[in-house]
Design a protein around this motif. Structure first.
Motif, PDB file in Angstrom:
ATOM      1  N   ALA A  91       0.856  -1.185   0.000  1.00 42.02           N
ATOM      2  CA  ALA A  91       0.000   0.000   0.000  1.00 42.02           C
ATOM      3  C   ALA A  91       0.888   1.229   0.000  1.00 42.02           C
ATOM      4  O   ALA A  91       2.060   1.165   0.386  1.00 42.02           O
ATOM      5  N   LEU A  92       0.315   2.350  -0.434  1.00 45.29           N
ATOM      6  CA  LEU A  92       1.019   3.637  -0.443  1.00 45.29           C
ATOM      7  C   LEU A  92       0.314   4.595   0.504  1.00 45.29           C
ATOM      8  O   LEU A  92      -0.900   4.513   0.698  1.00 45.29           O
ATOM      9  N   MET A  93       1.098   5.521   1.068  1.00 48.57           N
ATOM     10  CA  MET A  93       0.537   6.552   1.934  1.00 48.57           C
ATOM     11  C   MET A  93       1.127   7.890   1.524  1.00 48.57           C
ATOM     12  O   MET A  93       2.312   7.986   1.212  1.00 48.57           O
ATOM     13  N   PHE A  94       0.275   8.915   1.529  1.00 49.27           N
ATOM     14  CA  PHE A  94       0.684  10.268   1.165  1.00 49.27           C
ATOM     15  C   PHE A  94       0.048  11.269   2.105  1.00 49.27           C
ATOM     16  O   PHE A  94      -1.035  11.032   2.644  1.00 49.27           O
ATOM     17  N   GLY A  95       0.695  12.417   2.248  1.00 43.27           N
ATOM     18  CA  GLY A  95       0.031  13.581   2.792  1.00 43.27           C
ATOM     19  C   GLY A  95      -0.784  14.212   1.666  1.00 43.27           C
ATOM     20  O   GLY A  95      -0.644  13.843   0.496  1.00 43.27           O
ATOM     21  N   ARG A  96      -1.646  15.156   1.994  1.00 48.82           N
ATOM     22  CA  ARG A  96      -2.535  15.744   0.988  1.00 48.82           C
ATOM     23  C   ARG A  96      -1.786  16.369  -0.177  1.00 48.82           C
ATOM     24  O   ARG A  96      -2.093  16.111  -1.343  1.00 48.82           O
ATOM     25  N   ARG A  97      -0.789  17.213   0.113  1.00 48.52           N
ATOM     26  CA  ARG A  97      -0.103  17.912  -0.982  1.00 48.52           C
ATOM     27  C   ARG A  97       0.642  16.949  -1.904  1.00 48.52           C
ATOM     28  O   ARG A  97       0.610  17.100  -3.128  1.00 48.52           O
ATOM     29  N   SER A  98       1.315  15.954  -1.349  1.00 49.55           N
ATOM     30  CA  SER A  98       2.005  14.974  -2.196  1.00 49.55           C
ATOM     31  C   SER A  98       1.005  14.155  -2.994  1.00 49.55           C
ATOM     32  O   SER A  98       1.228  13.855  -4.168  1.00 49.55           O
ATOM     33  N   TYR A  99      -0.113  13.792  -2.378  1.00 52.08           N
ATOM     34  CA  TYR A  99      -1.156  13.068  -3.108  1.00 52.08           C
ATOM     35  C   TYR A  99      -1.642  13.892  -4.296  1.00 52.08           C
ATOM     36  O   TYR A  99      -1.739  13.380  -5.419  1.00 52.08           O
ATOM     37  N   GLU A 100      -1.922  15.164  -4.063  1.00 49.11           N
ATOM     38  CA  GLU A 100      -2.426  16.014  -5.145  1.00 49.11           C
ATOM     39  C   GLU A 100      -1.393  16.192  -6.259  1.00 49.11           C
ATOM     40  O   GLU A 100      -1.758  16.345  -7.424  1.00 49.11           O
ATOM     41  N   ALA A 101      -0.112  16.147  -5.917  1.00 48.70           N
ATOM     42  CA  ALA A 101       0.939  16.283  -6.928  1.00 48.70           C
ATOM     43  C   ALA A 101       1.185  14.959  -7.657  1.00 48.70           C
ATOM     44  O   ALA A 101       1.355  14.939  -8.875  1.00 48.70           O
ATOM     45  N   PHE A 102       1.219  13.843  -6.919  1.00 49.46           N
ATOM     46  CA  PHE A 102       1.583  12.559  -7.511  1.00 49.46           C
ATOM     47  C   PHE A 102       0.425  11.868  -8.227  1.00 49.46           C
ATOM     48  O   PHE A 102       0.630  11.272  -9.284  1.00 49.46           O
ATOM     49  N   ALA A 103      -0.765  11.879  -7.656  1.00 53.88           N
ATOM     50  CA  ALA A 103      -1.878  11.068  -8.162  1.00 53.88           C
ATOM     51  C   ALA A 103      -2.164  11.275  -9.648  1.00 53.88           C
ATOM     52  O   ALA A 103      -2.244  10.297 -10.396  1.00 53.88           O
ATOM     53  N   PRO A 104      -2.314  12.512 -10.119  1.00 53.02           N
ATOM     54  CA  PRO A 104      -2.641  12.653 -11.543  1.00 53.02           C
ATOM     55  C   PRO A 104      -1.502  12.243 -12.471  1.00 53.02           C
ATOM     56  O   PRO A 104      -1.734  11.857 -13.610  1.00 53.02           O
ATOM     57  N   VAL A 105      -0.271  12.266 -11.986  1.00 50.79           N
ATOM     58  CA  VAL A 105       0.890  11.890 -12.800  1.00 50.79           C
ATOM     59  C   VAL A 105       1.134  10.383 -12.713  1.00 50.79           C
ATOM     60  O   VAL A 105       1.242   9.692 -13.726  1.00 50.79           O
ATOM     61  N   TRP A 106       1.212   9.854 -11.493  1.00 54.38           N
ATOM     62  CA  TRP A 106       1.521   8.442 -11.306  1.00 54.38           C
ATOM     63  C   TRP A 106       0.413   7.539 -11.838  1.00 54.38           C
ATOM     64  O   TRP A 106       0.683   6.426 -12.277  1.00 54.38           O
ATOM     65  N   ARG A 107      -0.831   7.976 -11.772  1.00 56.63           N
ATOM     66  CA  ARG A 107      -1.946   7.144 -12.226  1.00 56.63           C
ATOM     67  C   ARG A 107      -1.743   6.682 -13.671  1.00 56.63           C
ATOM     68  O   ARG A 107      -2.019   5.543 -14.010  1.00 56.63           O
ATOM     69  N   ASP A 108      -1.225   7.567 -14.529  1.00 57.97           N
ATOM     70  CA  ASP A 108      -1.081   7.271 -15.952  1.00 57.97           C
ATOM     71  C   ASP A 108       0.362   7.025 -16.383  1.00 57.97           C
ATOM     72  O   ASP A 108       0.637   6.902 -17.574  1.00 57.97           O
ATOM     73  N   SER A 109       1.282   6.942 -15.429  1.00 60.10           N
ATOM     74  CA  SER A 109       2.701   6.804 -15.731  1.00 60.10           C
ATOM     75  C   SER A 109       3.107   5.342 -15.899  1.00 60.10           C
ATOM     76  O   SER A 109       2.841   4.507 -15.024  1.00 60.10           O
ATOM     77  N   ALA A 110       3.776   5.041 -17.005  1.00 58.12           N
ATOM     78  CA  ALA A 110       4.291   3.689 -17.217  1.00 58.12           C
ATOM     79  C   ALA A 110       5.327   3.325 -16.156  1.00 58.12           C
ATOM     80  O   ALA A 110       5.459   2.161 -15.777  1.00 58.12           O
ATOM     81  N   ASP A 111       6.066   4.314 -15.649  1.00 57.13           N
ATOM     82  CA  ASP A 111       7.070   4.061 -14.618  1.00 57.13           C
ATOM     83  C   ASP A 111       6.453   3.667 -13.280  1.00 57.13           C
ATOM     84  O   ASP A 111       7.141   3.101 -12.424  1.00 57.13           O
ATOM     85  N   HIS A 112       5.184   3.976 -13.084  1.00 60.00           N
ATOM     86  CA  HIS A 112       4.539   3.721 -11.800  1.00 60.00           C
ATOM     87  C   HIS A 112       3.358   2.760 -11.917  1.00 60.00           C
ATOM     88  O   HIS A 112       2.512   2.700 -11.032  1.00 60.00           O
TER      89      HIS A 112
END
Length: 190
Positions: free
Chosen positions: A54-75
């Motif tokens: 599982a992954l855990m984030f604070g709000r600001r990191s979630y808002e920065a990572f989620a839209p990028v990592w969701r569609d990233s082949a690297d993630h």
């Protein structure tokens, strides 16, 4: 009991602010990409994926990572894993669709209750403020750090400056790479 692991990129002076870009506003954002790329220096990230449940984030990191990592082949390996966002302000309507199950936790008590459950390791990415809060609450079990050969001066740190009892660590693993990056993995001794 689940293990809570903080993982991050850090400058030699302990700054974790904006390693991949200026999204957080640090004037030296993107400092990770200014270090020569040596694939073995990033092998820790592949190793972590193998044990992440599982992954855990604070709000600001979630808002920065989620839209990028969701569609990233690297993630892509993280896509369907459960995610926990620790925030007292994030609304359910702000949850990103298509990135696996997402649960909002509202307090350190919620994090402690999650840790008390059966299951594997939960990895915290970015989220320096969350790391400080959870460390002060004695909830982090391990630190996986890649320390880069740069001094940034000011910026966010994962380590609290609060007056607290000493926290002893033991080295789990370490390595130094030709580009000057140092891998430091520590278990919290309890």
């Amino acid at each position: 009991m689940r293990e809570l692991v903080y993982t991050g990129f850090m400058s030699l002076d302990g700054v974790m602010d904006s390693p991949g870009g200026t999204v957080e506003g640090h004037r030296s954002g993107g400092w990770v990409f200014e270090t020569e790329f040596v694939p073995e220096a990033y092998s820790l990230k592949a190793e972590e994926l193998e044990e992440t449940t599982a992954l855990m984030f604070g709000r600001r990191s979630y808002e920065a990572f989620a839209p990028v990592w969701r569609d990233s082949a690297d993630h892509v390996g993280y896509k369907e894993l459960p995610k926990y966002v620790v925030s007292s302000t994030l609304g359910e309507d702000a949850v990103i669709d298509g990135w696996g199950p997402i649960t909002i936790l509202r307090s350190t008590e919620d994090v402690a209750a999650l840790k008390a459950q059966d299951g594997g390791a939960i990895f915290i990415h970015g989220s320096s403020e969350l790391a400080r809060t959870l460390s002060d609450a004695d909830l982090i079990d391990r630190y996986n750090l890649l320390v880069f050969p740069v001094l940034l001066g000011a910026g966010k740190s994962a380590f609290s400056r609060a007056d607290r009892d000493k926290l002893n660590l033991s080295v789990r693993e370490s390595a130094t790479y030709s580009n000057g990056v140092v891998k430091l993995c520590y278990d919290v001794k309890r």
